[in-house]
Design a protein around this motif. Sequence first.
Motif, PDB file in Angstrom:
ATOM      1  N   THR A 133     -10.800  37.648  31.974  1.00 31.02           N
ATOM      2  CA  THR A 133     -11.009  37.419  30.539  1.00 31.02           C
ATOM      3  C   THR A 133     -10.230  38.377  29.639  1.00 31.02           C
ATOM      4  O   THR A 133     -10.298  38.256  28.416  1.00 31.02           O
ATOM      5  N   GLY A 134      -9.480  39.300  30.235  1.00 34.77           N
ATOM      6  CA  GLY A 134      -8.676  40.206  29.414  1.00 34.77           C
ATOM      7  C   GLY A 134      -7.702  39.456  28.522  1.00 34.77           C
ATOM      8  O   GLY A 134      -7.425  39.880  27.389  1.00 34.77           O
ATOM      9  N   VAL A 135      -7.177  38.333  29.001  1.00 35.92           N
ATOM     10  CA  VAL A 135      -6.248  37.552  28.190  1.00 35.92           C
ATOM     11  C   VAL A 135      -6.936  37.037  26.931  1.00 35.92           C
ATOM     12  O   VAL A 135      -6.341  37.023  25.842  1.00 35.92           O
ATOM     13  N   ALA A 136      -8.198  36.636  27.039  1.00 38.42           N
ATOM     14  CA  ALA A 136      -8.934  36.134  25.882  1.00 38.42           C
ATOM     15  C   ALA A 136      -9.173  37.242  24.862  1.00 38.42           C
ATOM     16  O   ALA A 136      -9.067  37.024  23.652  1.00 38.42           O
ATOM     17  N   ARG A 137      -9.480  38.442  25.346  1.00 40.18           N
ATOM     18  CA  ARG A 137      -9.684  39.567  24.425  1.00 40.18           C
ATOM     19  C   ARG A 137      -8.415  39.878  23.651  1.00 40.18           C
ATOM     20  O   ARG A 137      -8.443  40.165  22.446  1.00 40.18           O
ATOM     21  N   MET A 138      -7.265  39.829  24.343  1.00 44.74           N
ATOM     22  CA  MET A 138      -6.000  40.101  23.650  1.00 44.74           C
ATOM     23  C   MET A 138      -5.697  39.042  22.607  1.00 44.74           C
ATOM     24  O   MET A 138      -5.189  39.343  21.527  1.00 44.74           O
ATOM     25  N   ILE A 139      -6.017  37.788  22.930  1.00 44.08           N
ATOM     26  CA  ILE A 139      -5.789  36.700  21.984  1.00 44.08           C
ATOM     27  C   ILE A 139      -6.582  36.926  20.701  1.00 44.08           C
ATOM     28  O   ILE A 139      -6.057  36.807  19.586  1.00 44.08           O
ATOM     29  N   LEU A 140      -7.868  37.257  20.863  1.00 48.59           N
ATOM     30  CA  LEU A 140      -8.728  37.417  19.688  1.00 48.59           C
ATOM     31  C   LEU A 140      -8.437  38.704  18.925  1.00 48.59           C
ATOM     32  O   LEU A 140      -8.421  38.709  17.691  1.00 48.59           O
ATOM     33  N   GLN A 141      -8.218  39.805  19.636  1.00 49.03           N
ATOM     34  CA  GLN A 141      -7.945  41.062  18.953  1.00 49.03           C
ATOM     35  C   GLN A 141      -6.539  41.110  18.365  1.00 49.03           C
ATOM     36  O   GLN A 141      -6.301  41.775  17.352  1.00 49.03           O
ATOM     37  N   GLY A 142      -5.597  40.401  19.008  1.00 54.56           N
ATOM     38  CA  GLY A 142      -4.229  40.388  18.504  1.00 54.56           C
ATOM     39  C   GLY A 142      -3.970  39.294  17.493  1.00 54.56           C
ATOM     40  O   GLY A 142      -2.928  39.289  16.844  1.00 54.56           O
ATOM     41  N   HIS A 143      -4.929  38.368  17.346  1.00 53.28           N
ATOM     42  CA  HIS A 143      -4.804  37.242  16.398  1.00 53.28           C
ATOM     43  C   HIS A 143      -3.507  36.470  16.662  1.00 53.28           C
ATOM     44  O   HIS A 143      -2.708  36.224  15.748  1.00 53.28           O
ATOM     45  N   VAL A 144      -3.311  36.087  17.916  1.00 53.75           N
ATOM     46  CA  VAL A 144      -2.076  35.408  18.300  1.00 53.75           C
ATOM     47  C   VAL A 144      -2.385  34.128  19.082  1.00 53.75           C
ATOM     48  O   VAL A 144      -3.461  33.992  19.667  1.00 53.75           O
ATOM     49  N   PRO A 145      -1.445  33.194  19.088  1.00 55.17           N
ATOM     50  CA  PRO A 145      -1.616  31.998  19.919  1.00 55.17           C
ATOM     51  C   PRO A 145      -1.282  32.326  21.366  1.00 55.17           C
ATOM     52  O   PRO A 145      -0.612  33.322  21.667  1.00 55.17           O
ATOM     53  N   VAL A 146      -1.750  31.478  22.269  1.00 54.91           N
ATOM     54  CA  VAL A 146      -1.413  31.630  23.682  1.00 54.91           C
ATOM     55  C   VAL A 146      -0.689  30.370  24.139  1.00 54.91           C
ATOM     56  O   VAL A 146      -1.087  29.258  23.795  1.00 54.91           O
ATOM     57  N   ILE A 147       0.378  30.576  24.884  1.00 53.33           N
ATOM     58  CA  ILE A 147       1.188  29.463  25.357  1.00 53.33           C
ATOM     59  C   ILE A 147       1.029  29.357  26.874  1.00 53.33           C
ATOM     60  O   ILE A 147       1.429  30.274  27.600  1.00 53.33           O
ATOM     61  N   PRO A 148       0.429  28.287  27.380  1.00 52.47           N
ATOM     62  CA  PRO A 148       0.255  28.141  28.833  1.00 52.47           C
ATOM     63  C   PRO A 148       1.584  27.838  29.509  1.00 52.47           C
ATOM     64  O   PRO A 148       2.416  27.096  28.970  1.00 52.47           O
ATOM     65  N   VAL A 149       1.780  28.429  30.684  1.00 54.45           N
ATOM     66  CA  VAL A 149       3.035  28.282  31.414  1.00 54.45           C
ATOM     67  C   VAL A 149       2.731  27.981  32.879  1.00 54.45           C
ATOM     68  O   VAL A 149       1.798  28.548  33.458  1.00 54.45           O
ATOM     69  N   ALA A 150       3.527  27.107  33.483  1.00 51.75           N
ATOM     70  CA  ALA A 150       3.408  26.814  34.911  1.00 51.75           C
ATOM     71  C   ALA A 150       4.731  27.102  35.601  1.00 51.75           C
ATOM     72  O   ALA A 150       5.761  26.519  35.243  1.00 51.75           O
ATOM     73  N   MET A 151       4.704  28.010  36.565  1.00 56.50           N
ATOM     74  CA  MET A 151       5.866  28.274  37.407  1.00 56.50           C
ATOM     75  C   MET A 151       5.810  27.312  38.586  1.00 56.50           C
ATOM     76  O   MET A 151       4.778  27.188  39.251  1.00 56.50           O
ATOM     77  N   ILE A 152       6.922  26.641  38.838  1.00 61.03           N
ATOM     78  CA  ILE A 152       6.966  25.597  39.860  1.00 61.03           C
ATOM     79  C   ILE A 152       7.894  26.003  41.013  1.00 61.03           C
ATOM     80  O   ILE A 152       9.065  26.356  40.788  1.00 61.03           O
ATOM     81  N   ASP A 153       7.360  25.988  42.223  1.00 60.68           N
ATOM     82  CA  ASP A 153       8.119  26.212  43.467  1.00 60.68           C
ATOM     83  C   ASP A 153       8.678  27.623  43.627  1.00 60.68           C
ATOM     84  O   ASP A 153       9.508  27.857  44.511  1.00 60.68           O
ATOM     85  N   THR A 154       8.226  28.578  42.828  1.00 59.58           N
ATOM     86  CA  THR A 154       8.702  29.949  43.038  1.00 59.58           C
ATOM     87  C   THR A 154       8.162  30.529  44.343  1.00 59.58           C
ATOM     88  O   THR A 154       8.807  31.378  44.962  1.00 59.58           O
ATOM     89  N   ALA A 155       6.983  30.054  44.781  1.00 58.12           N
ATOM     90  CA  ALA A 155       6.440  30.533  46.051  1.00 58.12           C
ATOM     91  C   ALA A 155       7.267  30.017  47.229  1.00 58.12           C
ATOM     92  O   ALA A 155       7.331  30.663  48.275  1.00 58.12           O
TER      93      ALA A 155
END
Length: 228
Positions: A133-155
């Motif tokens: 949940t650290g990402v959620a705290r940064m979003i709310l405290q930083g007042h910023v949007p979050v952009i979801p990202v998917a890395m494909i086949d890097t594994a």
Amino acid sequence: MFYWFMKEVFAGPYVRRTFRPWTTGLENVPATGAAILASNHMSVIDSIFLPLVLKRPVFFLAKSDYFTGRGFRGFVIRNLMRSLGQLSIDRSGGKASEASLETGLEVLGRGELLGIYPEGTRSPNGKLYRGRTGVARMILQGHVPVIPVAMIDTAKAMPIGKRIPNVKRVGVVIGEPLDFSRFAGFESDRFILRSITDEIMVEIARLSGQEYVDVYASTVRQTVAPAA
């Protein structure tokens, strides 16, 4: 300067020609202003390919182990990570977690892009795991949007435990920004933080096509062998 040199002159052109990364959704990354890029974490090279396909620099929160090595090798790795915009964080919890939060907020306060892997560690078997949940705290405290990202086949290109990558094409899928400003002022509410984090993970799963498992990846890594 070193970041630009590595990306545009030295390593970047070679990596692009060799792995031919494909992308979708680049238009979802703002040209200016702070934002969080929340990504699945399949391989150590995720932190190479995501910045590589973007025009703007991305600063990642990296485990402190990369910065504490001894001898010449430790010196080289430590300075390379810093030059590439990697920021040391301590994952031990408590006050260390608070310090990591502050480090991330400093990046956002400068109007930069901050890369975060909500799972906290690489997936041991290709599935997507519960987000911290650290990402959620940064979003709310930083007042910023979050952009979801998917890395494909890097594994597939560089599995856990492998030191030299396989030459395979990889992809980066960038989703539309998620706005959680409606939860402003609730950064101490653990139920709100969990709800925000879960919504982000659902969107990452949709973009990546991964099976979602509602347990922490760090727990699974102790009992499951990495996928080949």
